[in-house]
Motif scaffolding. Structure first.
Motif, short mmCIF file in Angstrom:
data_model
loop_
_atom_site.label_atom_id
_atom_site.label_comp_id
_atom_site.label_asym_id
_atom_site.label_seq_id
_atom_site.Cartn_x
_atom_site.Cartn_y
_atom_site.Cartn_z
N ILE A 34 0.91 -1.34 -0.17
CA ILE A 34 0.35 0.32 -0.34
C ILE A 34 0.69 1.32 -0.04
CG2 ILE A 34 -0.41 0.33 2.40
CD1 ILE A 34 -3.17 0.76 2.16
N ASP A 63 -6.82 -2.33 -2.94
CA ASP A 63 -7.37 -3.95 -2.86
C ASP A 63 -7.01 -4.39 -3.03
OD1 ASP A 63 -9.67 -2.68 -2.20
OD2 ASP A 63 -9.34 -2.84 -0.54
N HIS A 94 -2.25 0.69 -4.20
CA HIS A 94 -0.79 -0.41 -3.31
C HIS A 94 0.13 -0.47 -5.10
CE1 HIS A 94 -3.33 -2.43 -0.39
NE2 HIS A 94 -4.58 -1.74 -1.19
#
Length: 169
Positions: free
Chosen positions: A7, A42, A82
């Protein structure tokens, strides 16, 4: 999302009425978030190319391809961004990515297992390792300093700690 994805930031909602988004960067050099190329959500199902337009309080204003209206930007609020671990620069020997520390076993200098790193926190005065373990009644916050964490061995997935007196009692 795989362990190879790290992240690097989050979308905090819209900025203005023309589809710009607010970006929170979790990078050591905040502007670097725009240098990693394609960022992924994510769940890995959405990709984002961001173009920072300016610095704003607590982040950046940015344009994302396909985001045209304020409503489009608001719909992305909370999406974490990310990047592949391979896209990140290598670090000096005494620096670590938070993602590399989470899950490491924590032992004292005598080899007794104290727990595992559950999170890395920073409330402004330096990093703290949140350590959880079956023998602990609650999480313990271990200062992540050379004095209290003299050894981090990523290959052995272990941290050797010399915690302040009474911290793990």
């Amino acid at each position: 999302m795989t362990d190879s994805m790290i992240i690097v930031g989050a979308i905090a909602g819209s900025f203005g009425v023309h589809g710009d988004v607010r970006i929170k960067s979790f990078c050591a050099v905040p502007e670097d978030i725009a240098t990693y190329g394609t960022l992924m959500s994510d769940d890995g199902k959405r990709s984002f190319e961001i173009d920072i337009t300016r610095s704003i309080k607590n982040g950046f204003s940015a344009r994302i391809d396909g985001v045209i209206t304020k409503e489009d930007a608001d719909a992305l609020k909370g999406v974490t961004l990310h990047v592949s671990r391979d896209a990140l620069p290598s670090l000096p020997d005494d620096e670590f990515y938070h993602a590399d520390l989470i899950g490491l076993e924590v032992c004292d200098t005598g080899g007794t297992v104290l727990g595992r790193v559950a999170d890395v926190l920073n409330h402004g005065a330096g990093d703290l390792l949140e350590v959880n373990g079956p023998t602990l009644k609650a999480s313990v916050l271990l200062p992540f300093t050379r004095a209290h964490v003299p050894t981090v061995d990523l290959s052995a997935r272990r941290i050797i700690a010399d915690p302040p007196e009474g911290l793990f009692e």
